[in-house]
Design a protein around this motif. Structure first.
Motif, PDB file in Angstrom:
ATOM      1  N   ARG A 176      18.304  39.488 -33.331  1.00 36.10           N
ATOM      2  CA  ARG A 176      18.199  37.859 -33.034  1.00 36.10           C
ATOM      3  C   ARG A 176      19.245  37.055 -33.849  1.00 36.10           C
ATOM      4  NH1 ARG A 176      17.718  35.574 -30.220  1.00 36.10           N
ATOM      5  NH2 ARG A 176      15.917  34.049 -30.279  1.00 36.10           N
ATOM      6  N   GLN A 204      22.192  37.036 -31.577  1.00 35.74           N
ATOM      7  CA  GLN A 204      21.814  36.618 -30.077  1.00 35.74           C
ATOM      8  C   GLN A 204      21.643  37.987 -29.353  1.00 35.74           C
ATOM      9  OE1 GLN A 204      24.225  33.634 -29.029  1.00 35.74           O
ATOM     10  NE2 GLN A 204      23.564  32.321 -30.600  1.00 35.74           N
ATOM     11  N   ARG A 205      21.190  39.132 -29.883  1.00 35.23           N
ATOM     12  CA  ARG A 205      20.841  40.308 -29.184  1.00 35.23           C
ATOM     13  C   ARG A 205      19.269  40.304 -29.233  1.00 35.23           C
ATOM     14  NH1 ARG A 205      21.464  44.603 -31.728  1.00 35.23           N
ATOM     15  NH2 ARG A 205      22.219  43.793 -33.891  1.00 35.23           N
ATOM     16  N   THR A 206      18.836  41.275 -28.253  1.00 37.87           N
ATOM     17  CA  THR A 206      17.313  41.418 -28.380  1.00 37.87           C
ATOM     18  C   THR A 206      16.974  42.369 -29.325  1.00 37.87           C
ATOM     19  OG1 THR A 206      17.596  43.007 -26.520  1.00 37.87           O
ATOM     20  CG2 THR A 206      16.815  40.872 -25.996  1.00 37.87           C
ATOM     21  N   PRO A 252      19.140  31.045 -27.560  1.00 41.09           N
ATOM     22  CA  PRO A 252      18.833  32.132 -26.110  1.00 41.09           C
ATOM     23  C   PRO A 252      19.588  33.287 -26.535  1.00 41.09           C
ATOM     24  CG  PRO A 252      19.793  30.198 -25.336  1.00 41.09           C
ATOM     25  CD  PRO A 252      19.585  29.843 -26.761  1.00 41.09           C
ATOM     26  N   VAL A 253      18.999  34.496 -25.992  1.00 40.83           N
ATOM     27  CA  VAL A 253      19.773  35.732 -26.050  1.00 40.83           C
ATOM     28  C   VAL A 253      20.651  36.074 -25.143  1.00 40.83           C
ATOM     29  CG1 VAL A 253      18.874  38.107 -26.186  1.00 40.83           C
ATOM     30  CG2 VAL A 253      17.657  36.510 -27.272  1.00 40.83           C
ATOM     31  N   PHE A 254      21.681  36.666 -25.314  1.00 40.44           N
ATOM     32  CA  PHE A 254      22.852  36.943 -24.322  1.00 40.44           C
ATOM     33  C   PHE A 254      22.595  38.131 -23.576  1.00 40.44           C
ATOM     34  CE2 PHE A 254      25.265  33.625 -26.591  1.00 40.44           C
ATOM     35  CZ  PHE A 254      25.829  33.080 -25.351  1.00 40.44           C
ATOM     36  N   THR A 255      21.779  39.131 -24.155  1.00 37.60           N
ATOM     37  CA  THR A 255      21.682  40.506 -23.686  1.00 37.60           C
ATOM     38  C   THR A 255      21.144  40.243 -22.236  1.00 37.60           C
ATOM     39  OG1 THR A 255      20.800  41.167 -25.937  1.00 37.60           O
ATOM     40  CG2 THR A 255      20.457  42.726 -24.200  1.00 37.60           C
TER      41      THR A 255
END
Lengths: 399, 225
Positions: A60, A63-65, B20-23
């Motif tokens: 996070r 900015q990945r999951t 927000p997530v980029f994946t």
């Protein structure tokens, strides 16, 4: 906790059989096994959760999951990894010193679990209460250096040796500031028992001993080899560091030991400086858990944000920065303790004020003196380079 | 100010924590209750009534939703779209193919000579395993019978399965890409929403009138000058 379980077992034994030989010995042993089982499994569960939480949080932060496939929110990922590691092939290098090679991972893991024996999880919830438990914690944590140098030496690999040398240099340097930073607390509480320190902490000691808290936190980060002091595992320089030749479950034990050490460091910090199980409304164990999770979050946050030190910078920080800070802290605290001797409720506040006013400015002063640009401007020729590297080529050509 | 850089670094990562997530998760993504309800166009109560098992899975964070990754309409995918009725078996595509992977076998049909069905097609194989998607076959086709496709999930365990034969080409779902087919773009056709199963709908690119060609020429000059 010990007496409580002992009494229950005694009662149960009396119901079934009376008058067996060595009853006290059997009961003591059984109680120890039960407490050890509970604590060790708690820590193991915590390690699995921490590995998952760290990967997820780092994701996070970037900015990945992060891992989210295996189980709800990916919480079973680390469990699956642990099962996989158990079934992996165990390779021992041909030139390795087999006995030391096998013992080294155990030397790293066991001391970490021993630390939890003296930590109070609640006001009367502890495994053992030694009267010198603060000293005991310091003594036990320094065994990890022995394990690392054993692992590196036994695997007969020069990259591993470099890593272990760095680690031991760091451990020896940071042991001294960490040990001295506790002196202020011991002076205030007049006791070396962690239990007494926790009971005395009406106000968290981080507010009364700010300098000691900073030094202790940085020192414990260095002792568990985490960012920004993770020179032992600097991937770009040393591959995997001292665990280069380990595979299978032995590597898994190293991994487990490192993460358990992170939990142990967070627990010790929150016990000594954040008030441990003290707190309103909730039972002590919840407060301790909340504090430990907060400290771990901060450690992971640091890992996501800060770059890594060079080895000479790390040693500079220990010897020229933190060591002096602890001395200042001891002087200020001891004078304050002598002035306000009577144990009224305002004593802690006075000592805290004295620390903030007279000791805390030294943090800024000393770190200003440590600024690397000061060295670079004055003597560029004798700039210190990482241990093991010669003077760089471009400098030779110039002269 | 000493130590300010450290705090600055921490604040940067802390801001990222809540951004927000980029994946992009593929081929399916994990969704919560709200995501599942949104993907099915239901409210949460309706979802609970209709599919309580999936609702429970979503609460536990185990529910997945298929992700369809949309590309640009001119995307050249791994499947050719071929209109049987439009093809005259002239074999221009086979001649232009630099790899020689298009194989056409015909015989004289002897009927419907005026309608361009002089040859009956026995075999129309495209070996996509060696195809490099240069699109020369599509450019070469004088009757707009062959189009690039838009599908890209064509993983297989055997090379023989990669050969598109006549039956497959006729029976498959036809989502032609709008690459080198300006008539599709004029119609604002999007291959990811709709398919063109009839050869008449696919249409041909109409030749521009002299007036329009002149206008285009003038426009081009104006912009350059």
């Amino acid at each position: 906790m010990f007496e409580f379980i002992y009494n229950i077992l005694d009662f149960l034994f009396d119901l079934v059989i009376k008058d067996i030989m060595f009853e006290t010995y059997i009961l003591t042993g059984l109680t120890g096994i039960i407490i050890g089982f509970a604590v060790i499994n708690g820590v193991l569960g915590g390690v699995l959760a921490l590995i998952w939480g760290e990967r997820r949080l780092l994701g996070r932060f970037q900015q990945r999951t992060g891992p989210n496939r295996w189980g709800p929110q990916g919480i079973l990922t680390s469990t699956a990894d642990a099962v996989k590691v158990m079934f992996k092939e165990d390779i021992v290098p041909e030139e390795a010193d087999k006995y030391i090679f096998n013992v080294a991972p155990l030397l790293l893991v066991i001391p970490v679990f021993i630390i939890f024996s003296v930590i109070p999880f609640g006001i009367s919830l502890y495994a053992v209460d030694i009267n010198v438990s603060a000293l005991f914690i310091l003594a036990i944590t320094s065994i990890s250096g022995l394990s690392i140098i054993c692992a590196a030496w036994a695997s007969a690999n020069r990259i591993a040796i470099f890593s272990a040398l760095r680690s031991v240099a760091m451990l020896i340097s940071y042991e001294i500031p960490v040990g001295l930073s506790l002196v202020g607390i011991l002076l205030i509480c007049e006791s070396m028992s962690v239990m007494d320190i926790v009971i005395y902490q009406k106000i968290p000691f981080i507010l009364i001993q700010p300098v000691a808290a900073i030094v202790f936190f940085l020192g414990s980060l260095a002792e568990i080899n985490r960012t920004p002091f993770d020179l032992t595992e600097a991937e770009s320089e040393l591959a995997a560091g001292y665990q280069n030749d380990y595979s299978g479950m032995k590597w898994g034990l190293f991994y487990l030991g490192e993460f358990a050490a992170a939990i142990a460091a967070a627990t010790v910090f929150s016990t000594l400086f954040l008030g441990g199980p003290n707190g309103p409304f909730l039972p002590g164990i919840f407060w301790l858990t909340i504090k430990v999770v907060a400290v771990l979050f901060f450690i992971i946050w640091i890992r996501a944000s800060w770059p890594r030190f060079r080895i000479d910078q790390v040693l500079n920080l220990a010897w020229k920065g933190l060591f002096e800070l602890t001395l200042v802290n001891i002087i200020v605290t001891s004078i304050a303790v002598i002035i306000w001797t009577d144990a009224d409720s305002n004593r802690l506040i006075y000592i805290g004020l004295a620390n903030w006013i007279f000791a805390f400015p030294f943090v800024i002063l000393i770190f200003k003196m440590l600024k690397t640009s000061n060295y670079q401007d004055t003597n560029k020729e004798s700039m210190s380079y990482p241990i093991g590297s010669d003077t760089p080529k471009f400098m030779k050509e110039k002269s | 100010m000493i130590g300010f850089g450290l705090i600055k670094g921490l604040s940067v990562t802390f801001r990222n924590l809540f951004s927000p997530v980029f994946t992009v998760q593929y081929p399916d993504k994990r969704v919560g209750v709200f995501g599942l309800a949104k993907s099915r166009n239901l409210s949460i109560l309706q979802l609970f009534k209709e599919d309580s098992k999936q609702f429970l899975y979503a609460v536990l964070g185990l529910a997945t939703v298929k992700v369809k990754n949309e590309q640009f309409p001119r995307f050249r995918g791994n499947e050719f779209v071929w209109y049987d009725d439009r093809c005259t078996a002239c074999a221009s595509c086979a001649k232009y193919c630099p790899l020689g992977i298009i194989e056409i076998v015909t015989h004289a049909s002897g009927e419907n000579l005026q309608a361009g069905e002089n040859y009956a097609i026995d075999k129309f194989d495209i070996g996509t395993g060696r195809c490099m998607f240069c699109g020369l076959c599509v450019e070469a086709c004088p009757y707009d019978a062959l189009h690039m496709g838009t599908d890209f999930e064509r993983g297989n365990y055997h090379r023989s399965n990669l050969v598109l034969d006549k039956e497959t080409l006729i029976s498959q779902v036809k989502n032609p890409s709008s690459w080198f087919r300006p008539q599709f773009e004029e119609k604002e056709y999007n291959p990811w929403d709709s398919e063109i199963s009839d050869y008449k709908e696919a249409g041909r690119h109409e030749k521009l009138s002299n007036e329009k060609i002149k206008q285009n020429w003038v426009n081009k000059r104006k912009f350059n000058g």
